[in-house]
Design a protein around this motif. Structure first.
Motif, PDB file in Angstrom:
ATOM      1  N   THR A 197      47.912  51.160  45.625  1.00 40.90           N
ATOM      2  CA  THR A 197      46.678  50.788  44.937  1.00 40.90           C
ATOM      3  C   THR A 197      45.499  50.975  45.890  1.00 40.90           C
ATOM      4  OG1 THR A 197      47.962  49.118  43.743  1.00 40.90           O
ATOM      5  CG2 THR A 197      45.580  48.935  43.598  1.00 40.90           C
ATOM      6  N   ARG A 198      44.589  51.800  45.484  1.00 37.90           N
ATOM      7  CA  ARG A 198      43.430  52.096  46.340  1.00 37.90           C
ATOM      8  C   ARG A 198      42.202  51.368  45.796  1.00 37.90           C
ATOM      9  NH1 ARG A 198      41.464  56.219  49.525  1.00 37.90           N
ATOM     10  NH2 ARG A 198      43.428  57.349  49.468  1.00 37.90           N
ATOM     11  N   VAL A 199      41.493  50.696  46.679  1.00 35.19           N
ATOM     12  CA  VAL A 199      40.225  50.073  46.262  1.00 35.19           C
ATOM     13  C   VAL A 199      39.191  51.186  46.148  1.00 35.19           C
ATOM     14  CG1 VAL A 199      38.366  48.510  46.942  1.00 35.19           C
ATOM     15  CG2 VAL A 199      40.749  47.825  47.263  1.00 35.19           C
ATOM     16  N   THR A 200      38.593  51.292  44.988  1.00 36.57           N
ATOM     17  CA  THR A 200      37.620  52.368  44.757  1.00 36.57           C
ATOM     18  C   THR A 200      36.191  51.867  44.864  1.00 36.57           C
ATOM     19  OG1 THR A 200      37.856  51.896  42.412  1.00 36.57           O
ATOM     20  CG2 THR A 200      39.113  53.767  43.287  1.00 36.57           C
ATOM     21  N   ARG A 201      35.965  50.592  44.456  1.00 33.23           N
ATOM     22  CA  ARG A 201      34.609  50.064  44.391  1.00 33.23           C
ATOM     23  C   ARG A 201      34.637  48.600  44.757  1.00 33.23           C
ATOM     24  NH1 ARG A 201      31.112  48.768  40.293  1.00 33.23           N
ATOM     25  NH2 ARG A 201      29.233  49.482  41.323  1.00 33.23           N
ATOM     26  N   ALA A 202      33.553  48.151  45.359  1.00 33.86           N
ATOM     27  CA  ALA A 202      33.381  46.703  45.524  1.00 33.86           C
ATOM     28  C   ALA A 202      31.885  46.439  45.548  1.00 33.86           C
ATOM     29  CB  ALA A 202      34.042  46.219  46.806  1.00 33.86           C
ATOM     30  N   ALA A 203      31.473  45.468  44.766  1.00 35.07           N
ATOM     31  CA  ALA A 203      30.043  45.160  44.681  1.00 35.07           C
ATOM     32  C   ALA A 203      29.852  43.659  44.873  1.00 35.07           C
ATOM     33  CB  ALA A 203      29.488  45.592  43.329  1.00 35.07           C
ATOM     34  N   PHE A 204      28.812  43.306  45.632  1.00 38.90           N
ATOM     35  CA  PHE A 204      28.525  41.882  45.843  1.00 38.90           C
ATOM     36  C   PHE A 204      27.698  41.362  44.678  1.00 38.90           C
ATOM     37  CE2 PHE A 204      26.116  38.341  47.835  1.00 38.90           C
ATOM     38  CZ  PHE A 204      27.214  37.554  48.173  1.00 38.90           C
ATOM     39  N   ASP A 205      28.213  40.312  44.062  1.00 41.67           N
ATOM     40  CA  ASP A 205      27.525  39.699  42.922  1.00 41.67           C
ATOM     41  C   ASP A 205      26.742  38.504  43.462  1.00 41.67           C
ATOM     42  OD1 ASP A 205      26.797  38.146  40.767  1.00 41.67           O
ATOM     43  OD2 ASP A 205      28.692  38.442  39.677  1.00 41.67           O
ATOM     44  N   GLU A 206      25.421  38.697  43.565  1.00 42.19           N
ATOM     45  CA  GLU A 206      24.573  37.663  44.191  1.00 42.19           C
ATOM     46  C   GLU A 206      24.511  36.387  43.371  1.00 42.19           C
ATOM     47  OE1 GLU A 206      20.715  39.134  45.931  1.00 42.19           O
ATOM     48  OE2 GLU A 206      21.595  41.024  45.241  1.00 42.19           O
ATOM     49  N   SER A 207      24.662  36.523  42.059  1.00 46.38           N
ATOM     50  CA  SER A 207      24.514  35.322  41.231  1.00 46.38           C
ATOM     51  C   SER A 207      25.665  34.359  41.487  1.00 46.38           C
ATOM     52  CB  SER A 207      24.453  35.709  39.754  1.00 46.38           C
ATOM     53  OG  SER A 207      25.675  36.308  39.385  1.00 46.38           O
ATOM     54  N   ALA A 208      26.823  34.893  41.840  1.00 45.96           N
ATOM     55  CA  ALA A 208      27.998  34.029  42.038  1.00 45.96           C
ATOM     56  C   ALA A 208      28.472  34.008  43.485  1.00 45.96           C
ATOM     57  CB  ALA A 208      29.127  34.498  41.126  1.00 45.96           C
ATOM     58  N   ASN A 209      27.811  34.802  44.368  1.00 46.00           N
ATOM     59  CA  ASN A 209      28.260  34.911  45.763  1.00 46.00           C
ATOM     60  C   ASN A 209      29.711  35.350  45.861  1.00 46.00           C
ATOM     61  OD1 ASN A 209      26.149  34.570  47.536  1.00 46.00           O
ATOM     62  ND2 ASN A 209      26.311  32.335  47.571  1.00 46.00           N
ATOM     63  N   VAL A 210      30.089  36.315  45.065  1.00 41.32           N
ATOM     64  CA  VAL A 210      31.461  36.837  45.163  1.00 41.32           C
ATOM     65  C   VAL A 210      31.429  38.366  45.195  1.00 41.32           C
ATOM     66  CG1 VAL A 210      32.599  34.912  43.974  1.00 41.32           C
ATOM     67  CG2 VAL A 210      31.847  36.903  42.646  1.00 41.32           C
ATOM     68  N   TRP A 211      32.505  38.907  45.711  1.00 35.70           N
ATOM     69  CA  TRP A 211      32.710  40.352  45.677  1.00 35.70           C
ATOM     70  C   TRP A 211      33.526  40.696  44.438  1.00 35.70           C
ATOM     71  CZ3 TRP A 211      30.618  44.230  48.385  1.00 35.70           C
ATOM     72  CH2 TRP A 211      29.878  43.881  49.511  1.00 35.70           C
ATOM     73  N   ARG A 212      33.079  41.704  43.717  1.00 34.56           N
ATOM     74  CA  ARG A 212      33.843  42.187  42.555  1.00 34.56           C
ATOM     75  C   ARG A 212      34.478  43.518  42.961  1.00 34.56           C
ATOM     76  NH1 ARG A 212      33.232  38.384  39.143  1.00 34.56           N
ATOM     77  NH2 ARG A 212      31.261  37.254  39.030  1.00 34.56           N
ATOM     78  N   VAL A 213      35.792  43.516  42.941  1.00 38.83           N
ATOM     79  CA  VAL A 213      36.553  44.616  43.536  1.00 38.83           C
ATOM     80  C   VAL A 213      37.313  45.366  42.445  1.00 38.83           C
ATOM     81  CG1 VAL A 213      38.391  45.151  45.211  1.00 38.83           C
ATOM     82  CG2 VAL A 213      36.833  43.230  45.636  1.00 38.83           C
ATOM     83  N   GLU A 214      37.257  46.699  42.508  1.00 37.30           N
ATOM     84  CA  GLU A 214      37.970  47.517  41.514  1.00 37.30           C
ATOM     85  C   GLU A 214      38.935  48.461  42.225  1.00 37.30           C
ATOM     86  OE1 GLU A 214      35.158  49.595  39.033  1.00 37.30           O
ATOM     87  OE2 GLU A 214      33.940  47.789  38.788  1.00 37.30           O
TER      88      GLU A 214
END
Ligand code: N01
Length: 532
Positions: free
Chosen positions: A107-124
């Motif tokens: 499984t390769r991580v393709t994307r990760a974006a920091f969600d400022e509203s929740a202070n979490v990383w959203r990883v795909e």
């Protein structure tokens, strides 16, 4: 503490860095998900199965120090560990600490974006996972983005072709085959002698000759292993506080202070001992051009001694970069391989590769037929593996955009605008200039300490301060400029990748100095970081 996130932490990569990071974070009670592209653990040692693949750091030093039972019980069989042995070690560690249950393989991580509203990383991932995590930790390796140059006609070749860093698990049978090997870095230099023993003929395409010193590998001497184990506490401490993470101290004297005879004796002794410690003979080899040239001249004389044909010896003797400014290679019988009648060296500087044809490699001088091509053509080092992931920080800032002119980090651990993203052995840290496993342990332990502190103090996020980052990036550059490193077209400088900014990426200030700096920063309440 976890709030709305699926996991406390996502770790990218299950090599030696990712495995230990998982273990440490678990120890803090965190829920962790590791994503790994391969089918198994081991990272570099999972992918690099080419013939002759072996670490150039000695076994007793290239191993984890974090667990006393592990370091006492594991038995290395050779002075330098082979790839299969290191992979067995990685598998053993995964079993011993029950790591696999938190690792999602293939499984390769393709994307990760920091969600400022929740202070979490959203990883795909490429398998459709969509997960969130408070901390995102890259353990992607420094030399994992394998690179095959875009030679015209590359896909027209009728036979199989392999990159050394993507070697088939079932191995390759070279018996009776004509093999073209492109590239003479550490991988090519290790693989060529072993392939030559099997193949009908090997044609080596060399663009830049490299300096190589003999490994003098041998079976592990049991008394030596026993002695190291009995002294491990002291030895590991020495390594952690050394310049390069090795147990043999680098010399501090000057090449120029010794007379010719004394210097010759010192170089001969180092050559006879073998390994990268050759460059530790004196303290000014990669700093002073004259000292460097005397050292380089010694190695060139060795090449001339070993290689029978003086023209071939000349071609193999490097003249275009100071010794040590490209990673020095460590070999077993490399130069002597060119004394074989079934090995041909093609100098592609004089006779450039024009295209890959269905039947082999065409240079300006004609076609070289081959049944099989080995690409030992290296990696998009340090930044390549990070930038292959679409990483987005605060305000939609993409890492690719931010690092357009070269990597910018604070301590090689974080980059401003990407809160809670930690980069194990990232650019700006000693990483590839050190015994990697020492640097990995230092980073993992620092990151674990930082995460523990954030959680204890109820701090949602940490980010690098752009001012501290600017100062550190300038410092990394300044220290490199004090040395001869920037003079070489090396992968340290990004020079092997067309269009890559020419920046010296690792930190050359030394493992011990760097460790102290990191510890001081943490002790001072994470000076240079912003706690959010
Ligand atoms: O890669 P490299 P590597 N046409 O980039 C040539 C570690 N490592 O996989 O120098 C023709 O060093 C290129 O030529 P040039 C170690 O840190 C460690 O060998 O760019 N040739 C060069 O000769 C090492 O430094 C171990 O002119 C082309 C070769 O390909 C790092 O990994 C073992 C070309 C690439 O050499 C990388 O080593 C193996 C082209 N278009 C690796 N493009 C040990 O522990 C590239 N080349 C022992």
């Amino acid at each position: 503490m976890r709030g709305a996130a699926d996991h406390d932490a996502v770790v990218i990569g299950a090599g030696l860095a990712g495995m230990y990071m998982l273990h440490r974070l678990r120890g803090l009670g965190l829920s962790v998900r590791v994503f790994e592209t391969g089918e198994g653990v081991g990272g570099t040692w999972y992918w690099n199965r080419y013939p002759g693949a072996r670490c150039d750091v000695e076994s007793m030093e290239y191993s984890y120090s974090f667990d006393e039972d592990l370091q006492q019980e594991w038995e290395w069989t050779e002075r330098y560990p082979s790839q299969p042995e290191i992979l067995r070690y990685a598998d053993h560690v995964a079993d011993r600490f029950d790591l696999r249950r938190d690792i999602r393989f293939e499984t390769r991580v393709t994307r990760a974006a920091f969600d400022e509203s929740a202070n979490v990383w959203r990883v795909e991932t490429d398998r459709g996972d969509r997960v969130s995590a408070t901390y995102l930790i890259t353990a992607v390796g420094c030399l994992s983005a394998a690179r095959v140059p875009a030679f015209p006609g590359r896909d027209s070749f009728q036979g199989p072709s392999y990159h050394t860093g993507r070697w088939p698990h079932q191995g390759v049978d070279f018996t009776g085959r004509r093999v073209a090997v492109i590239g003479t870095g550490s991988s090519g230099i290790q693989a060529i002698p072993v392939i030559a023993e099997q193949a009908a003929h090997v044609t080596v395409f060399q663009r830049t000759p490299n300096f190589s010193v003999p490994a003098h590998n041998r079976p592990m001497e049991p008394e030596y292993a026993r002695w190291v184990k009995s002294e491990y506490a002291r030895i590991r401490d020495t390594m952690r506080n050394s310049a390069n993470g090795l147990m043999t101290a680098a010399g501090t004297g000057s090449v120029l202070e010794d007379g010719d005879e004394e210097r010759q004796r010192e170089f001969e002794a180092r050559w006879a001992r073998g390994g990268v410690a050759f460059l530790g003979a004196y303290g000014d080899i990669v700093v002073d051009p004259e000292a460097n040239e005397l050292t380089a001249a010694f190695v060139r004389s060795k090449i001339r001694d070993i290689v029978d044909d003086p023209e071939v010896a000349d071609l193999l003797a490097p003249h275009d970069h100071p010794i040590g400014t490209k990673r020095i290679c460590v070999d077993t019988g490399y130069y002597a391989t060119y004394n074989r009648p079934d090995v041909t060296l093609v100098d592609v500087r004089r006779d450039p590769i024009q295209e890959i044809t269905p039947a082999g490699v065409r240079t300006a001088g004609g076609e070289h037929s081959a049944d099989l091509i080995v690409y030992a053509t290296g990696y998009d080092a340090l930044t390549g593996p990070l930038l292959s992931i679409d990483l987005t920080g605060k305000g939609g800032l993409s890492l690719r955009r931010k690092w357009e002119a070269g990597p910018r980090t604070y301590l090689g651990l974080m980059t401003a605008g990407f809160p809670n993203l930690f980069t194990i052995t990232g650019p700006g840290s000693p990483s590839v200039l050190s015994n990697m496993i020492v640097s990995i342990e230092q980073h993992v332990e620092w990151i674990a300490g930082c995460v523990a502190r954030l959680r204890a103090d109820g701090i949602a996020a940490i980010d690098a301060d752009p001012v501290a980052e600017d100062a550190w990036t300038a410092h990394v550059d300044e220290v490199a400029r004090y040395t001869l490193y920037p003079r070489a077209d090396s992968w340290y400088m990004g020079a092997n990748i067309p269009g890559k900014p020419r920046v010296f990426m690792p930190y050359v200030g030394g493992v011990g100095v760097y460790r102290q700096k990191c510890e001081q920063v943490a002790a001072d309440g994470y000076e240079g970081f912003v706690l959010l």
